[in-house]
Design an enzyme around this catalytic site. Structure first.
Site, PDB file in Angstrom:
ATOM      1  N   HIS A  94       0.808  -1.236   0.000  1.00 21.87           N
ATOM      2  CA  HIS A  94       0.000   0.000   0.000  1.00 21.87           C
ATOM      3  C   HIS A  94       0.830   1.270   0.000  1.00 21.87           C
ATOM      4  CE1 HIS A  94      -3.913  -1.984   0.968  1.00 21.87           C
ATOM      5  NE2 HIS A  94      -3.111  -2.874   1.515  1.00 21.87           N
ATOM      6  N   LYS A 119      -9.017  13.488   5.189  1.00 25.35           N
ATOM      7  CA  LYS A 119      -8.155  12.304   5.147  1.00 25.35           C
ATOM      8  C   LYS A 119      -7.127  12.481   6.254  1.00 25.35           C
ATOM      9  CE  LYS A 119      -7.126  13.495   0.731  1.00 25.35           C
ATOM     10  NZ  LYS A 119      -7.324  12.365  -0.158  1.00 25.35           N
ATOM     11  N   ARG A 120      -6.326  11.437   6.566  1.00 24.57           N
ATOM     12  CA  ARG A 120      -5.279  11.615   7.560  1.00 24.57           C
ATOM     13  C   ARG A 120      -4.394  12.803   7.189  1.00 24.57           C
ATOM     14  NH1 ARG A 120      -4.713   7.559  11.630  1.00 24.57           N
ATOM     15  NH2 ARG A 120      -2.848   8.741  12.143  1.00 24.57           N
ATOM     16  N   THR A 135      -8.888   6.196  -1.839  1.00 23.53           N
ATOM     17  CA  THR A 135     -10.195   5.574  -2.068  1.00 23.53           C
ATOM     18  C   THR A 135     -11.311   6.588  -1.850  1.00 23.53           C
ATOM     19  OG1 THR A 135      -9.904   4.677   0.161  1.00 23.53           O
ATOM     20  CG2 THR A 135      -9.678   3.144  -1.664  1.00 23.53           C
ATOM     21  N   LYS A 171       0.231  14.170   1.712  1.00 28.03           N
ATOM     22  CA  LYS A 171      -1.123  14.438   1.223  1.00 28.03           C
ATOM     23  C   LYS A 171      -1.373  15.933   1.016  1.00 28.03           C
ATOM     24  CE  LYS A 171      -3.054  10.362   3.619  1.00 28.03           C
ATOM     25  NZ  LYS A 171      -3.644   9.514   2.562  1.00 28.03           N
ATOM     26  N   LYS A 188     -15.161   7.715  -3.659  1.00 28.44           N
ATOM     27  CA  LYS A 188     -16.420   7.965  -2.941  1.00 28.44           C
ATOM     28  C   LYS A 188     -16.985   9.339  -3.280  1.00 28.44           C
ATOM     29  CE  LYS A 188     -14.433   5.162   0.728  1.00 28.44           C
ATOM     30  NZ  LYS A 188     -13.673   5.176   1.998  1.00 28.44           N
TER      31      LYS A 188
HETATM   32  C1  26Y Z   1       3.928   0.320   9.408  1.00 25.98           C
HETATM   33  C2  26Y Z   1       2.697   0.872  10.046  1.00 25.98           C
HETATM   34  C3  26Y Z   1       3.037   1.983  10.986  1.00 25.98           C
HETATM   35  C4  26Y Z   1       1.652   1.303   9.081  1.00 25.98           C
HETATM   36  C5  26Y Z   1       0.368   1.416   9.551  1.00 25.98           C
HETATM   37  C6  26Y Z   1      -0.645   1.799   8.726  1.00 25.98           C
HETATM   38  C7  26Y Z   1       1.918   1.586   7.755  1.00 25.98           C
HETATM   39  C8  26Y Z   1       0.892   1.971   6.911  1.00 25.98           C
HETATM   40  C9  26Y Z   1      -0.398   2.080   7.394  1.00 25.98           C
HETATM   41  C10 26Y Z   1      -1.508   2.498   6.568  1.00 25.98           C
HETATM   42  C11 26Y Z   1      -1.397   2.731   5.294  1.00 25.98           C
HETATM   43  C12 26Y Z   1      -2.518   3.162   4.482  1.00 25.98           C
HETATM   44  O1  26Y Z   1      -3.610   3.424   4.949  1.00 25.98           O
HETATM   45  N1  26Y Z   1      -2.290   3.238   3.176  1.00 25.98           N
HETATM   46  C13 26Y Z   1      -3.321   3.639   2.248  1.00 25.98           C
HETATM   47  O2  26Y Z   1      -3.948   2.471   1.748  1.00 25.98           O
HETATM   48  C14 26Y Z   1      -5.046   2.786   0.919  1.00 25.98           C
HETATM   49  C15 26Y Z   1      -5.714   1.499   0.521  1.00 25.98           C
HETATM   50  O3  26Y Z   1      -4.917   0.808  -0.376  1.00 25.98           O
HETATM   51  C16 26Y Z   1      -4.603   3.599  -0.267  1.00 25.98           C
HETATM   52  O4  26Y Z   1      -5.745   3.981  -0.978  1.00 25.98           O
HETATM   53  C17 26Y Z   1      -3.838   4.844   0.184  1.00 25.98           C
HETATM   54  O5  26Y Z   1      -3.305   5.519  -0.935  1.00 25.98           O
HETATM   55  C18 26Y Z   1      -2.722   4.439   1.121  1.00 25.98           C
HETATM   56  O6  26Y Z   1      -2.071   5.578   1.638  1.00 25.98           O
END
Ligand code: 26Y
Length: 817
Positions: free
Chosen positions: A359, A552-553, A663, A558, A667
């Site tokens: 991701h 969003k976060r 995503t 971003k 929406k």
């Molecule tokens: C390693 C840990 C601290 C960690 C925890 C959460 C690393 C990443 C995440 C979360 C990542 C995340 O939410 N990524 C998002 O995933 C979405 C679904 O695929 C994407 O649409 C989005 O672009 C991406 O930032």
């Protein structure tokens, strides 16, 4: 299609009412005269839950009986939001509930609003997992979700004096949607040591012994599909102290306190969701969470497989495991341990069990664990990781003899100080397919972080599955009036199961009456949001203004900072105008929402600046309705369901190449809003589908990002955009509070190479916003653009995504009901 009596529901509103009353009086032990909204919520949930349980049991029986391949979706995050509204719609009895509740003196919206979000996730990744559960059930796949039952979900955000303050989210007080399974437990081992010894069959194996044990208890959550009796299971593990002899000894010897302390230590494992998104901090407790969850889930999966009495060579025909990012990568190692140490099988590679979804390409988000930490916590697993690495590197060496640089680059063990285990590499080596989540992203992982692995394994291992969202929650549930209007034109609710049917809307783009209704619905959604803003922030916003939303976060990549600098630029421009000229400007409301990771200082500064700008602009009499700046507290799934349908324009403005997919972009468009965005993530495919004339793209392209960054780094101080300079001067002149607070933000652009290219994109961003204003002035044409866009969004259903995973990665067919 299913007729309603083929699965469980209510005969009519009276039937529903009777059940609610029964639950109020018996389950909740309250009198009907003492039934407030909260009790009505509880009783309604219990009434629906009873129905859900029947479908759920039948589905599980059917799956057990069919004994076909199952999908196991392993995710540390499931951002489910509210369940009642979803259950009512998926079961198809919301209208009955609405009437029944009305007779009892309640408005259904108030009752739905009582529910606490299930917020076991940070953002996109967790919400994607929730959309996938909805699609897998709707499409009748035999699928299980596995996650952790955090006692505390993502924190609640309060804004105090313009700053984010985090408040714990204790959400389990009353949760009718989970079923504790005190009989489904797994003992999980940590620490200890490894020796060689004989197993039951006299075979020499590694034996892992000693250390401590923590028990995993299963909590099951039913996840209903839409318009089908299929109801799948989401199994969440909760940690508690193992009731071993050790504790009793302590207890009996009078060491009561330390026995309770042991208990608390065990419970800590599933206590809290880590609130970082896209940032790895390498905490020991986090890796404990990961192993705890992965080991319990695999034990469960293997137990279920063995019950079928099959031999091990059939395992890959029965089990597909999808790894949602690298967080569950230890599952690869744990399965190897079970097979070799416990089952006494030979080391066998190349089983097509695991698929790995990546991701992110951001280096700071790629998980790495110190070798020493893994060795201490999971001594046997480190040995297995070394073995996997050895076999892998040997095969690379034989494929590319003498290329020692290549071996160093691709080694699962990074030879740094301290040595680190690279989890993404382990996931790539241990999976049969690796996918990115949008085309650009899937291309980028092949040319950047996994380049060498493409050389080694070939192109075919790497694939793309562009993300999608469930139209049930993100259209039907969030925007019931629009959903109804659409249904009236495309042949009923079928489109909720085949989103490509939306294309029938194109026929009505020029239909005056249809467009009017469409515009009225958008307006009503904006009025609702305006009321919410009034009630929470006491700010009046004009629903006729253009609502410009970024939720969003909060993250530098971003670029909420780009947005707020744009807002300041707009403010300065308006201030410089005479009253006549001002009157010609398009009124706007800039709406922000999102959480910053508690330790992410810069993100918190961005929130602070947005709030300070709001408090100046919103009370400036020169400006009035021309510009309002709103920061909505505690953005979450249920708020998204209100905000997204109310947007005219939403911002998806990440530095090109950094947002894997996004995503919410899908929406927003699905709800009849337009996008301003960069050529990044799924924005690119949205553009391809809806047409570039229906989206406002701007900014540098991802292939130019690296060069620009290099150019900035080579200069002492890089020349920044003149309009942005004016913005900085206003901030530094104290227009928005103490300028020192924002030095770091400005200096990131001016003195530290502007890594996110805010200055490079500023002018085109501003210009593109002017084009938006102009387009919005022509309301007829604007509405046409919105309708055309919605008509072309069929591709972005998570149903399409799940079908792609099923065919290309899981090799599984739906289970005929
Ligand atoms: C390693 C840990 C601290 C960690 C925890 C959460 C690393 C990443 C995440 C979360 C990542 C995340 O939410 N990524 C998002 O995933 C979405 C679904 O695929 C994407 O649409 C989005 O672009 C991406 O930032």
């Amino acid at each position: 299609a299913w007729t309603k009596n083929e699965f469980s529901g209510f005969k009519n509103k009276d039937d529903f009412e009777r059940e609610v009353v029964r639950h109020v009086e018996t389950t909740l032990a309250r009198s009907l005269y003492n039934c407030d909204q909260s009790a009505a919520y509880s009783a309604s949930s219990l009434a629906f839950r009873d129905r859900l349980i029947k479908d759920w049991n039948k589905t599980q029986q059917r799956q057990t009986f069919a004994d076909q391949k199952r999908i196991y979706y392993l995710s540390l995050e499931f951002l489910m939001g509210r369940a009642l509204d979803n259950a009512m719609l998926n079961l198809g009895f919301k209208d009955v509930a609405k009437e029944g509740l009305a007779e009892l003196g309640f408005q259904i919206e108030d009752i739905i609003g009582q529910e606490h979000d299930a917020a076991l996730g940070n953002g996109g990744l967790g919400r994607l997992a929730a959309c996938f559960l909805d699609s897998m059930a709707t499409l009748n796949f035999s699928a299980w979700g596995y996650g952790l039952r955090y006692r505390y979900g993502i924190f609640k955000q309060e804004i105090i004096d313009g700053y984010q303050v985090e408040v714990p989210d204790y959400w389990l007080d009353f949760n009718p949607w989970e079923f504790p399974r005190h009989d489904v437990t797994v003992d999980i081992q940590f620490y200890g040591n490894v020796r060689k010894g004989e197993n039951e069959n006299g075979k020499t194996v590694s034996i892992w012994e000693g250390g401590e044990t923590v028990t995993a208890v299963a909590y099951d959550v039913p996840t209903p599909g839409y318009d089908t009796p299929s109801t799948n299971n989401l199994r969440l593990w909760s940690s508690k102290a193992a009731s071993g002899e050790f504790d009793f000894q302590k207890f009996n010897s009078g060491d009561y306190e330390s026995s309770v302390a042991d208990q608390q230590r065990a419970e800590t494992i599933s206590a809290v969701l880590y609130p970082n998104d896209n940032l790895d901090r390498g905490k020991e407790l986090r890796v404990k969470q990961q192993y705890f969850w992965v080991a319990a889930s695999l034990y469960d999966i293997v137990r279920r497989f063995k019950k079928s009495g099959r031999s091990w060579n059939e395992f890959p025909d029965q089990v597909a495991i999808q790894l949602n990012d690298t967080h569950p990568t230890l599952a690869i190692v744990e399965l190897q341990r079970i097979l070799v140490d416990v089952e006494g099988l030979e080391w066998d590679e190349a089983w097509s069990i695991f698929g790995y979804t990546n991701h992110t390409v951001l280096p700071e988000a790629l998980e790495k664990w110190p070798v020493g930490l893994i060795e201490h916590l999971l001594p046997r697993h480190l040995q297995i990781i070394y073995d996997i690495n050895l076999f892998f590197l040997q095969s690379v060496e034989s494929q590319f003899p003498g290329d020692s640089d290549l071996l160093t680059r691709v080694s699962i063990i990074e030879e740094s100080q301290p040595k680190m285990v690279r989890m993404a590499y382990l996931a790539v080596v241990g999976s049969h397919k690796v996918n990115g989540v949008a085309e650009l992203h899937s291309d980028l992982i092949k040319t950047t972080i996994f380049k060498d692995f493409v050389t080694i394994f070939g192109e075919d291992k790497f694939t793309n599955v562009t993300n999608g969202v469930t139209p049930r929650r993100w259209l039907h549930q969030a925007n019931p009036r629009l959903s109804e209007l659409i249904a009236s034109k495309v042949g009923g609710n079928e489109y909720l199961k085949d989103l490509t049917l939306l294309n029938k809307l194109e026929l009505f783009v020029d239909d005056k009456e249809f467009r009017k209704e469409w515009a009225e619905i958008k307006y009503a959604n904006k009025v609702r949001l305006a009321k919410y803003i009034k009630s929470t922030l006491n700010i009046n916003v004009n629903p006729a203004a253009l609502f410009d939303v970024q939720v969003k976060r909060i993250h530098e990549y971003k670029r909420q900072q780009l947005n707020i600098y744009g807002v300041i630029h707009r403010y300065l421009t308006l201030k410089a105008m005479g009253p006549e000229e001002r009157k010609k400007q398009q009124p706007r409301v800039s709406i922000f929402g999102g959480k910053a990771a508690p330790g992410y200082w810069m993100a918190k500064q961005i929130i602070h600046l947005i709030n300070n700008v709001g408090s100046v602009v919103n009370k400036d009499p020169d400006i009035g309705d021309l510009l309002k700046v709103i920061f909505l507290e505690d953005y979450n799934v249920s708020k998204a369901e209100m905000i997204i349908p109310a947007s005219d324009l939403s911002e998806h403005i990440s530095t090109a190449g950094t947002e894997a997919s996004g995503t919410s972009n899908m929406k927003f468009v699905l709800n009849g809003g337009l996008i301003i965005g960069t050529c990044d993530g799924a924005n690119i495919e949205i553009t391809r589908e809806i047409g570039q004339e229906n989206i406002f793209l701007f900014g540098v392209l991802s292939e130019d990002v690296e060069d620009l960054r290099h150019a900035h780094a080579s200069k002492e101080q890089h020349v920044i955009d003149p309009a942005l300079t004016k913005v900085f001067e206003a901030i530094q002149g104290g227009m928005f509070g103490n300028p020192q607070d924002f030095n770091a933000m400005i200096s990131a652009v001016r003195d530290h190479g502007d890594f996110y290219l805010v200055s490079d994109d500023f002018q085109s961003y501003i210009d593109t916003h002017s084009s938006v204003d102009e387009a919005y002035r022509n309301q007829e044409e604007w509405v046409s653009m919105c309708i055309r866009s919605v008509a072309r969004m069929g591709f972005f259903s998570s149903d399409r995504c799940i079908n792609e995973y099923a065919e290309g990665i899981w090799n599984i067919e739906p289970l005929a009901v």
